[in-house]
Design a protein around this motif. Structure first.
Motif, PDB file in Angstrom:
ATOM      1  N   ALA A 106       0.858  -1.163  -0.072  1.00  0.00           N
ATOM      2  CA  ALA A 106       0.016   0.052   0.014  1.00  0.00           C
ATOM      3  C   ALA A 106       0.710   1.238   0.067  1.00  0.00           C
ATOM      4  CB  ALA A 106      -1.031   0.010   1.037  1.00  0.00           C
ATOM      5  N   VAL A 107       1.998   1.438   0.838  1.00  0.00           N
ATOM      6  CA  VAL A 107       2.705   2.568   0.906  1.00  0.00           C
ATOM      7  C   VAL A 107       3.610   2.847  -0.393  1.00  0.00           C
ATOM      8  CG1 VAL A 107       4.775   3.462   1.889  1.00  0.00           C
ATOM      9  CG2 VAL A 107       2.994   2.620   3.237  1.00  0.00           C
ATOM     10  N   PHE A 108       4.097   1.596  -0.966  1.00  0.00           N
ATOM     11  CA  PHE A 108       4.776   1.639  -2.296  1.00  0.00           C
ATOM     12  C   PHE A 108       3.897   2.547  -3.330  1.00  0.00           C
ATOM     13  CE2 PHE A 108       6.166  -0.153  -6.252  1.00  0.00           C
ATOM     14  CZ  PHE A 108       7.459   0.521  -6.371  1.00  0.00           C
ATOM     15  N   LEU A 109       2.669   1.737  -3.490  1.00  0.00           N
ATOM     16  CA  LEU A 109       1.580   2.217  -4.513  1.00  0.00           C
ATOM     17  C   LEU A 109       1.366   3.797  -4.257  1.00  0.00           C
ATOM     18  CD1 LEU A 109      -0.665  -0.670  -4.513  1.00  0.00           C
ATOM     19  CD2 LEU A 109       0.685  -0.161  -6.283  1.00  0.00           C
ATOM     20  N   ILE A 110       1.224   4.083  -3.201  1.00  0.00           N
ATOM     21  CA  ILE A 110       0.947   5.657  -2.857  1.00  0.00           C
ATOM     22  C   ILE A 110       2.213   6.331  -3.290  1.00  0.00           C
ATOM     23  CG2 ILE A 110       0.746   7.217  -1.124  1.00  0.00           C
ATOM     24  CD1 ILE A 110      -1.322   5.409   0.119  1.00  0.00           C
ATOM     25  N   ALA A 111       3.395   5.621  -2.783  1.00  0.00           N
ATOM     26  CA  ALA A 111       4.585   6.646  -3.059  1.00  0.00           C
ATOM     27  C   ALA A 111       4.929   6.731  -4.640  1.00  0.00           C
ATOM     28  CB  ALA A 111       6.029   5.939  -2.461  1.00  0.00           C
ATOM     29  N   ASN A 112       4.541   5.484  -5.365  1.00  0.00           N
ATOM     30  CA  ASN A 112       4.559   5.540  -6.890  1.00  0.00           C
ATOM     31  C   ASN A 112       3.654   6.667  -7.408  1.00  0.00           C
ATOM     32  OD1 ASN A 112       5.732   4.266  -9.502  1.00  0.00           O
ATOM     33  ND2 ASN A 112       3.643   3.642  -9.569  1.00  0.00           N
ATOM     34  N   LEU A 119      13.265   3.350  -6.397  1.00  0.00           N
ATOM     35  CA  LEU A 119      14.101   2.942  -4.992  1.00  0.00           C
ATOM     36  C   LEU A 119      13.712   3.843  -3.577  1.00  0.00           C
ATOM     37  CD1 LEU A 119      17.418   2.498  -6.492  1.00  0.00           C
ATOM     38  CD2 LEU A 119      16.075   0.739  -5.866  1.00  0.00           C
ATOM     39  N   THR A 120      13.475   5.033  -3.932  1.00  0.00           N
ATOM     40  CA  THR A 120      12.906   5.864  -2.929  1.00  0.00           C
ATOM     41  C   THR A 120      11.623   5.422  -2.214  1.00  0.00           C
ATOM     42  OG1 THR A 120      13.976   7.952  -3.701  1.00  0.00           O
ATOM     43  CG2 THR A 120      12.391   8.210  -2.053  1.00  0.00           C
ATOM     44  N   ALA A 125       8.280   2.393   1.760  1.00  0.00           N
ATOM     45  CA  ALA A 125       7.619   1.237   1.926  1.00  0.00           C
ATOM     46  C   ALA A 125       8.233  -0.002   3.253  1.00  0.00           C
ATOM     47  CB  ALA A 125       7.394   0.327   0.755  1.00  0.00           C
ATOM     48  N   SER A 126       9.519  -0.147   2.626  1.00  0.00           N
ATOM     49  CA  SER A 126      10.204  -0.829   3.685  1.00  0.00           C
ATOM     50  C   SER A 126      10.332  -0.676   5.231  1.00  0.00           C
ATOM     51  CB  SER A 126      11.661  -1.484   3.472  1.00  0.00           C
ATOM     52  OG  SER A 126      12.594  -0.204   3.279  1.00  0.00           O
ATOM     53  N   LEU A 127      10.583   0.776   5.401  1.00  0.00           N
ATOM     54  CA  LEU A 127      10.507   1.232   6.733  1.00  0.00           C
ATOM     55  C   LEU A 127       9.099   1.482   7.356  1.00  0.00           C
ATOM     56  CD1 LEU A 127      13.058   4.136   6.224  1.00  0.00           C
ATOM     57  CD2 LEU A 127      13.375   2.041   7.556  1.00  0.00           C
ATOM     58  N   ALA A 128       8.260   1.590   6.543  1.00  0.00           N
ATOM     59  CA  ALA A 128       6.711   1.856   7.016  1.00  0.00           C
ATOM     60  C   ALA A 128       6.042   0.479   7.171  1.00  0.00           C
ATOM     61  CB  ALA A 128       6.011   2.405   5.762  1.00  0.00           C
ATOM     62  N   MET A 129       6.949  -0.782   7.048  1.00  0.00           N
ATOM     63  CA  MET A 129       6.528  -1.897   7.450  1.00  0.00           C
ATOM     64  C   MET A 129       6.725  -2.293   8.938  1.00  0.00           C
ATOM     65  SD  MET A 129       8.302  -4.302   4.256  1.00  0.00           S
ATOM     66  CE  MET A 129       8.061  -5.774   5.400  1.00  0.00           C
ATOM     67  N   SER A 130       7.633  -1.631   9.445  1.00  0.00           N
ATOM     68  CA  SER A 130       8.135  -1.871  10.743  1.00  0.00           C
ATOM     69  C   SER A 130       7.265  -1.285  11.742  1.00  0.00           C
ATOM     70  CB  SER A 130       9.603  -1.438  10.894  1.00  0.00           C
ATOM     71  OG  SER A 130       9.775  -0.118  10.693  1.00  0.00           O
ATOM     72  N   GLU A 360      15.901  12.319   1.291  1.00  0.00           N
ATOM     73  CA  GLU A 360      15.109  11.904   0.063  1.00  0.00           C
ATOM     74  C   GLU A 360      13.587  11.455   0.640  1.00  0.00           C
ATOM     75  OE1 GLU A 360      16.095  11.526  -3.036  1.00  0.00           O
ATOM     76  OE2 GLU A 360      17.927  12.071  -2.731  1.00  0.00           O
ATOM     77  N   LEU A 361      13.468  11.429   1.871  1.00  0.00           N
ATOM     78  CA  LEU A 361      12.035  10.784   2.443  1.00  0.00           C
ATOM     79  C   LEU A 361      11.607  11.823   3.461  1.00  0.00           C
ATOM     80  CD1 LEU A 361      13.890   7.378   3.260  1.00  0.00           C
ATOM     81  CD2 LEU A 361      12.369   8.079   1.197  1.00  0.00           C
ATOM     82  N   ALA A 362      11.179  13.091   2.947  1.00  0.00           N
ATOM     83  CA  ALA A 362      10.422  13.880   3.618  1.00  0.00           C
ATOM     84  C   ALA A 362       9.156  13.488   4.267  1.00  0.00           C
ATOM     85  CB  ALA A 362      10.126  15.268   2.882  1.00  0.00           C
ATOM     86  N   ALA A 363       8.611  12.621   3.621  1.00  0.00           N
ATOM     87  CA  ALA A 363       7.366  11.864   4.158  1.00  0.00           C
ATOM     88  C   ALA A 363       7.630  11.110   5.298  1.00  0.00           C
ATOM     89  CB  ALA A 363       6.599  11.195   2.956  1.00  0.00           C
ATOM     90  N   LEU A 364       8.841  10.508   5.149  1.00  0.00           N
ATOM     91  CA  LEU A 364       9.204   9.696   6.393  1.00  0.00           C
ATOM     92  C   LEU A 364       9.627  10.492   7.708  1.00  0.00           C
ATOM     93  CD1 LEU A 364       9.821   6.836   7.478  1.00  0.00           C
ATOM     94  CD2 LEU A 364      12.347   7.296   6.838  1.00  0.00           C
TER      95      LEU A 364
END
Length: 394
Positions: A106-112, A119-120, A125-130, A360-364
């Motif tokens: 879900a996070v990767f689809l929104i980022a895309n 890659l960003t 998405a990988s960090l949002a899993m945790s 690269e990850l302001a949303a994060l």
């Protein structure tokens, strides 16, 4: 004037920790909110007010202490995990895989959809899993929570953190390969690094209990020995560019299955553990920049809501086959909210490789601030609704 600047620099972190601790104690007593939420909020405000004093670089001693603090928490966290429980009830592991995969997708689809580079988006998405082991375990210990919901939350956090760490390292490996063109270097930064870290932690988990038993001082010196080995593991893994997260988590997991008793009086590693916890949660948000948080706030809030929904729905769907009511399954998914410390320390570790991903990850950055303050509160409320806290039991 130079001497005054040196003194102020040396006093900045002790004063920040003292202010955060005092604020946490007062707010907790007045409102019963988790102390760590207050630590994070105070730390962020102080870092914005005094960025030249409180924002550490990757090689600072504060960064090392924060990693040691996280290592102590991960050791205790790993000690709480019972692999036999997952074998007896594999649906717990299935629900953990499902909520991690659904959140990642879900996070990767929104980022895309937002136009992020692939890659960003994968890193986000990988960090949002945790979920954050530090945030979850701290709330559980503070509330003296116990029961099915509590134990399942701990096991699901362990599952999604290991998965997130693996995917994150693989994506970083591809990032290195893309910039350096060396496939060998890319592989060494991912799978080999994780395997070496796990082996290092497992070996420590077998050797330390055996040594203490041979000395006959297991009950008296166990806590000190485990703490010293955690410090050693963090130092070794940082020097060797391995993963202190996986090494210390595996250390605790192996120590538990070597039948080592870790009594309730040793939780949080006593006063030193409490002190380092304050530093850890202040440090986690001191790396965030206010402008970056504002820039990524709208997307960050959307991702927080999506992450909250995917974890809650996925765990609730598998609740019945896993042996609990759907309501408790939903509460478990809700309790998985904290994520900040784990994500920040992973990003900080990439600085040793010369990769600066925070920009690269302001949303994060926005997600981290939101969940640093709100995540522990949501976990606390979920445990209270599950009637597993000491106050509810009383």
């Amino acid at each position: 004037m130079t001497d005054l600047l040196v003194i102020s620099d040396e006093l900045a972190w002790p004063c920040a920790m003292l202010l955060a601790w005092l604020a946490g104690e007062f707010v907790h007593r007045w409102t019963n909110l988790p102390r760590i939420s207050v630590y994070g909020l105070v730390g962020f405000l102080l870092a914005q007010a005094m960025p030249e004093l409180l924002v550490p670089d990757g090689s600072s001693q504060v960064t090392l202490l924060a990693n040691i603090a996280f290592g102590l928490i991960l050791f205790e966290f790993g000690y709480r995990i019972n692999l036999r429980w997952l074998r007896v009830n594999p649906w717990i592991a299935v629900s953990g895989l499902a909520e991690s995969a659904l959140t990642f997708g879900a996070v990767f689809l929104i980022a895309n959809w937002q136009g992020m580079p692939p890659l960003t988006g994968l890193l986000l998405a990988s960090l949002a899993m945790s979920s954050s082991p530090a945030g979850v375990l701290r709330v559980i210990n503070e509330e003296r929570s116990s029961g099915q919901v509590t134990e399942r939350v701990l096991h699901l956090v362990a599952i999604n953190c290991v998965l997130a760490l693996f995917v994150f390292k693989v994506v970083v490996g591809f990032w290195v390969f893309q910039t350096s063109g060396s496939l060998t270097q890319a592989v060494s930064r991912s799978v080999i690094e994780l395997l070496a870290s796990a082996v290092l932690g497992a070996v420590a988990g077998m050797l330390v209990p055996a040594l203490l038993r041979s000395l006959g001082t297991l009950s008296r010196d166990g806590t000190v020995a485990f703490a010293m080995v955690v410090v050693l593991l963090v130092s070794i893994t940082q020097a060797a560019d391995l993963s202190p997260v996986l090494a210390t988590l595996t250390f605790g997991l192996t120590a538990r299955h070597r039948r080592v008793t870790f009594t309730r009086t040793q939780r949080n590693f006593g006063a030193i553990g409490e002190l380092l916890t304050v530093l850890l949660f202040v440090f986690a948000v001191s790396t965030l920049d206010w402008q970056r948080v504002v820039f990524g706030a709208s997307l960050g809030l959307l991702l927080v809501l999506v992450r909250f929904a995917t974890k809650t729905i996925a765990v609730a769907v598998f609740a019945h086959v896993a042996g609990i009511a759907w309501r408790k399954g939903a509460l478990i998914g809700i309790a998985l909210s904290p994520m900040s410390v784990f994500a920040i320390l992973l990003l900080e570790q990439t600085r040793y490789m010369g990769i600066v991903l925070v920009d690269e990850l302001a949303a994060l950055a926005a997600m981290t601030l939101f969940m640093e303050v709100l995540g522990p509160i949501i976990t606390q409320r979920a445990l209270i609704l599950a009637r597993e806290t000491a106050k509810e039991e009383g």
